[in-house]
Design a protein around this motif. Structure first.
Motif, PDB file in Angstrom:
ATOM      1  N   GLU A 272      56.690  49.210  28.960  1.00  0.00           N
ATOM      2  CA  GLU A 272      57.324  50.069  27.964  1.00  0.00           C
ATOM      3  C   GLU A 272      58.427  49.307  27.227  1.00  0.00           C
ATOM      4  N   ASN A 273      58.430  49.470  25.915  1.00  0.00           N
ATOM      5  CA  ASN A 273      59.467  48.879  25.052  1.00  0.00           C
ATOM      6  C   ASN A 273      59.554  47.363  25.168  1.00  0.00           C
ATOM      7  N   LYS A 274      58.420  46.719  25.495  1.00  0.00           N
ATOM      8  CA  LYS A 274      58.429  45.254  25.598  1.00  0.00           C
ATOM      9  C   LYS A 274      57.310  44.622  24.765  1.00  0.00           C
ATOM     10  N   GLY A 275      56.987  45.253  23.651  1.00  0.00           N
ATOM     11  CA  GLY A 275      56.000  44.673  22.748  1.00  0.00           C
ATOM     12  C   GLY A 275      54.631  44.562  23.383  1.00  0.00           C
ATOM     13  N   ASN A 276      54.078  43.350  23.346  1.00  0.00           N
ATOM     14  CA  ASN A 276      52.736  43.129  23.885  1.00  0.00           C
ATOM     15  C   ASN A 276      52.741  42.620  25.324  1.00  0.00           C
ATOM     16  N   LYS A 277      53.889  42.711  25.995  1.00  0.00           N
ATOM     17  CA  LYS A 277      53.976  42.203  27.364  1.00  0.00           C
ATOM     18  C   LYS A 277      53.282  43.165  28.329  1.00  0.00           C
ATOM     19  N   LEU A 278      52.530  42.574  29.271  1.00  0.00           N
ATOM     20  CA  LEU A 278      51.836  43.347  30.296  1.00  0.00           C
ATOM     21  C   LEU A 278      52.427  43.042  31.665  1.00  0.00           C
ATOM     22  N   ARG A 279      52.183  43.947  32.610  1.00  0.00           N
ATOM     23  CA  ARG A 279      52.578  43.680  33.988  1.00  0.00           C
ATOM     24  C   ARG A 279      51.386  43.930  34.909  1.00  0.00           C
ATOM     25  N   ALA A 280      51.402  43.246  36.032  1.00  0.00           N
ATOM     26  CA  ALA A 280      50.360  43.453  37.033  1.00  0.00           C
ATOM     27  C   ALA A 280      50.660  44.737  37.799  1.00  0.00           C
ATOM     28  N   ASP A 281      49.716  45.683  37.779  1.00  0.00           N
ATOM     29  CA  ASP A 281      49.924  46.999  38.382  1.00  0.00           C
ATOM     30  C   ASP A 281      49.357  47.015  39.805  1.00  0.00           C
ATOM     31  N   PHE A 282      50.148  46.517  40.763  1.00  0.00           N
ATOM     32  CA  PHE A 282      49.671  46.450  42.137  1.00  0.00           C
ATOM     33  C   PHE A 282      49.592  47.825  42.799  1.00  0.00           C
ATOM     34  N   ASP A 283      50.258  48.825  42.211  1.00  0.00           N
ATOM     35  CA  ASP A 283      50.163  50.177  42.760  1.00  0.00           C
ATOM     36  C   ASP A 283      48.735  50.710  42.673  1.00  0.00           C
ATOM     37  N   ASN A 284      47.991  50.234  41.695  1.00  0.00           N
ATOM     38  CA  ASN A 284      46.612  50.680  41.506  1.00  0.00           C
ATOM     39  C   ASN A 284      45.593  49.581  41.780  1.00  0.00           C
ATOM     40  N   ALA A 285      46.034  48.491  42.399  1.00  0.00           N
ATOM     41  CA  ALA A 285      45.096  47.438  42.799  1.00  0.00           C
ATOM     42  C   ALA A 285      44.259  47.939  43.963  1.00  0.00           C
ATOM     43  N   LYS A 286      43.035  47.421  44.080  1.00  0.00           N
ATOM     44  CA  LYS A 286      42.180  47.872  45.179  1.00  0.00           C
ATOM     45  C   LYS A 286      41.123  46.828  45.508  1.00  0.00           C
ATOM     46  N   LEU A 287      40.627  46.919  46.732  1.00  0.00           N
ATOM     47  CA  LEU A 287      39.506  46.094  47.181  1.00  0.00           C
ATOM     48  C   LEU A 287      38.229  46.736  46.661  1.00  0.00           C
ATOM     49  N   ILE A 288      37.464  45.998  45.855  1.00  0.00           N
ATOM     50  CA  ILE A 288      36.253  46.583  45.264  1.00  0.00           C
ATOM     51  C   ILE A 288      34.977  46.094  45.930  1.00  0.00           C
ATOM     52  N   VAL A 289      35.028  44.880  46.523  1.00  0.00           N
ATOM     53  CA  VAL A 289      33.856  44.347  47.218  1.00  0.00           C
ATOM     54  C   VAL A 289      34.308  43.754  48.556  1.00  0.00           C
ATOM     55  N   PRO A 290      34.184  44.505  49.660  1.00  0.00           N
ATOM     56  CA  PRO A 290      34.510  43.935  50.968  1.00  0.00           C
ATOM     57  C   PRO A 290      33.516  42.831  51.311  1.00  0.00           C
ATOM     58  N   LEU A 291      33.999  41.793  51.996  1.00  0.00           N
ATOM     59  CA  LEU A 291      33.139  40.675  52.377  1.00  0.00           C
ATOM     60  C   LEU A 291      33.309  40.359  53.855  1.00  0.00           C
ATOM     61  N   PRO A 292      32.251  39.924  54.522  1.00  0.00           N
ATOM     62  CA  PRO A 292      32.368  39.523  55.924  1.00  0.00           C
ATOM     63  C   PRO A 292      33.152  38.224  56.059  1.00  0.00           C
ATOM     64  N   SER A 293      33.565  37.927  57.273  1.00  0.00           N
ATOM     65  CA  SER A 293      34.386  36.735  57.503  1.00  0.00           C
ATOM     66  C   SER A 293      33.627  35.448  57.228  1.00  0.00           C
ATOM     67  N   THR A 294      32.297  35.524  57.172  1.00  0.00           N
ATOM     68  CA  THR A 294      31.491  34.327  56.929  1.00  0.00           C
ATOM     69  C   THR A 294      31.339  34.018  55.447  1.00  0.00           C
ATOM     70  N   SER A 295      31.918  34.840  54.570  1.00  0.00           N
ATOM     71  CA  SER A 295      31.709  34.689  53.124  1.00  0.00           C
ATOM     72  C   SER A 295      32.754  33.791  52.480  1.00  0.00           C
ATOM     73  N   GLN A 296      32.304  33.076  51.463  1.00  0.00           N
ATOM     74  CA  GLN A 296      33.200  32.271  50.630  1.00  0.00           C
ATOM     75  C   GLN A 296      32.760  32.417  49.189  1.00  0.00           C
ATOM     76  N   VAL A 297      33.625  32.955  48.341  1.00  0.00           N
ATOM     77  CA  VAL A 297      33.310  33.089  46.922  1.00  0.00           C
ATOM     78  C   VAL A 297      33.464  31.730  46.258  1.00  0.00           C
ATOM     79  N   LEU A 298      32.389  31.248  45.630  1.00  0.00           N
ATOM     80  CA  LEU A 298      32.381  29.924  45.016  1.00  0.00           C
ATOM     81  C   LEU A 298      32.781  29.972  43.549  1.00  0.00           C
ATOM     82  N   ARG A 299      32.221  30.927  42.805  1.00  0.00           N
ATOM     83  CA  ARG A 299      32.499  31.045  41.379  1.00  0.00           C
ATOM     84  C   ARG A 299      32.436  32.510  40.965  1.00  0.00           C
ATOM     85  N   MET A 300      33.268  32.862  39.964  1.00  0.00           N
ATOM     86  CA  MET A 300      33.176  34.166  39.312  1.00  0.00           C
ATOM     87  C   MET A 300      33.148  33.953  37.807  1.00  0.00           C
ATOM     88  N   GLN A 301      32.319  34.711  37.110  1.00  0.00           N
ATOM     89  CA  GLN A 301      32.131  34.530  35.680  1.00  0.00           C
ATOM     90  C   GLN A 301      31.886  35.883  35.024  1.00  0.00           C
TER      91      GLN A 301
END
Length: 484
Positions: A272-301
């Motif tokens: 608010e009142n800061k022009g085009n500045k954004l903030r990271a909204d961790f209050d609404n952050a969430k886990l969308i894809v749970p992964l097992p302990s054997t997983s390693q994400v290599l790339r996202m696109q």
């Protein structure tokens, strides 16, 4: 006074001479870019009519722009458009953006501390406040503690740099990511007070190399995706033999809870009142894809139409492709890619026109196409013949491709001149009928001998220029290849 004026005149004269030199250096080759072909494999006839276009700029001002089109043929054709840009705003390609998750335990104050900083120390940095309570006036005190005495979870922050997006850095400090502090992780704290007992300086740092999680991150216009796997940290270890040093470091596993391990989405919201500045909204952050302990994400696109997030991961010894809907964050596809060895390191993935290109570090290539909205492998091949010739010390990450249902054309830049931006010389590959049909190297005359110098006149592709709100010169990857 006379000496000062003479020095100023000399500086002005040198600057003027530099501008004149650059003008006479650049002006003759505005549209005189030459491409020199070297056939690496096959015959040029196999690639007749194949066209590639490079978009490039100088590495210093970023205001001298070249767009060069080259048609592969026994009688090749080169066309170059040159442009100077003034009074503009530019942003580098998104591939130069980064996102990291950092330990927030590496703190060093300035020599002048405001009363507000000192007042909030107990809440912001309880370790420093505790050591300060035992620091004598006019003295400096140093103590070593286990971080777990003060924190259940690591204090962390997201570190990011996003082209064209203004993020409030203060909003990136967060307790959202619950990464447990191990019992054997030490920090060193130093506090200095003046004669009146006021804290005038403090430092806090891990005793050894600091904890830095390896994550994969991806930006979109409304937030970022963060893939958080099980982690490792460097722990203290006392030697058990007289021959060893008193202590040494070794890597230990750091397991995360199921609620933390996987792909998270962190929204961006307007300040608010800061022009085009954004903030990271961790209050609404969430886990969308749970992964097992054997997983390693290599790339996202992100897909070209921005509707899908494409994830390549290694899981239980095999390669898995996952496709996420960018709006709903629901998983649309999850397919094991059994034809692709999970032991290889994936150099890059790129989506274009509903097709997906995967390039491994050893030159293995895979093209996936969609059938009923599901990706499947269409072509698997290898650039092994070229890789073995030593043409690459490592495969580049900038690629363009085109596919007509039979032939697959690939193009990439030669190696980076400074570790970030690639040179504008190009490698071209044509693949079809289950084999490599043609490979060629196309040297651009804009490449210079001093390409490794930041101050040298070299070209760096992937640039976007805007003037009065209108894009006047743009390139996604700095290169584009088309079949005839």
């Amino acid at each position: 006074m006379k000496k000062t004026i003479a020095a100023a005149v000399m500086v002005f004269a040198l600057a003027l001479l530099a501008l004149i030199a650059i003008y006479f250096y650049v002006n003759p080759q505005q549209d005189q870019v030459a491409i020199e072909e070297t056939v690496l494999f096959g015959d040029t006839k196999a690639a007749e009519g194949l066209t590639f276009t490079t978009t490039a700029c100088d590495s210093c001002s970023r205001k001298l722009l070249w767009k060069t089109e080259y048609v592969v043929s026994e009688q090749p054709k080169t066309t170059t458009q040159f442009q100077r840009v003034k009074d503009d705003v530019y942003s580098p390609d998104a591939d130069l953006d980064y996102i990291e998750l950092e330990e927030d335990c590496f703190i060093s104050s300035s020599d002048i501390l405001s009363d507000e900083i000192v007042r909030t120390l107990p809440e912001d940095h309880p370790v420093i406040s505790d050591v300060a309570s035992r620091t004598t006036n006019g003295k400096t005190r140093e103590e070593t503690h286990r971080l777990r005495e003060y924190y259940q979870y690591y204090p962390v922050k997201l570190s990011m740099d996003i082209s064209g997006i203004n993020i409030d850095k203060a909003s990136l400090h967060t307790d959202y990511f619950k990464i447990p502090v191990p019992a054997d992780y030490s920090i060193k704290v130093t506090v200095k007070k003046d004669e009146k007992g006021k804290i005038i300086r403090y430092e806090m740092a891990p005793v050894h190399s600091y904890f830095e999680p390896e994550i994969e991150g991806l930006f979109t216009t409304n937030g970022c995706f963060v893939a958080l796997p099980d982690l490792k940290y460097e722990a203290d270890h006392k030697s058990t033999t007289e021959e060893d040093d008193d202590s040494w470091l070794y890597m230990k596993d750091l397991r995360l809870s199921q609620a933390m391990r996987g792909i998270h989405f962190v929204p961006f919201v307007a300040e608010e009142n800061k022009g085009n500045k954004l903030r990271a909204d961790f209050d609404n952050a969430k886990l969308i894809v749970p992964l097992p302990s054997t997983s390693q994400v290599l790339r996202m696109q992100q897909s070209q139409d921005q509707k899908k997030i494409i994830v390549l991961l290694r899981e239980r010894g095999e390669l898995v492709l996952s496709v996420i809907d960018a709006a709903s964050k629901k998983v649309l596809q999850r397919t094991p890619l059994q034809q692709i060895s999970a032991q290889r390191n994936m150099n890059m993935i790129k989506e274009k026109d509903g097709r997906l290109l995967i390039v491994a570090d050893d030159g293995q290539i895979h093209l996936l196409t969609q059938v009923r909205n599901q990706y499947r492998i269409e072509i698997s091949g290898s650039l092994e013949q070229v890789v073995k010739r030593g043409e690459f010390s490592s495969l580049p990450s900038y690629w363009s491709f085109d596919y007509d249902g039979e032939n697959l054309a690939l193009a990439t830049f030669s190696e980076p001149f400074d570790g970030r931006y690639p040179n504008c010389s190009v490698y071209v590959f044509l693949y079809g009928q289950s084999k490599l049909k043609y490979a060629g190297y196309y040297k651009n005359s804009l490449n210079k001998e001093n390409a490794g110098s930041e101050s040298g006149f070299v070209v760096a592709p992937v640039i976007t220029h805007n003037k009065k709100g209108h894009t006047i010169y743009s390139s996604v990857d700095g290169i584009d290849v088309k079949l005839n």
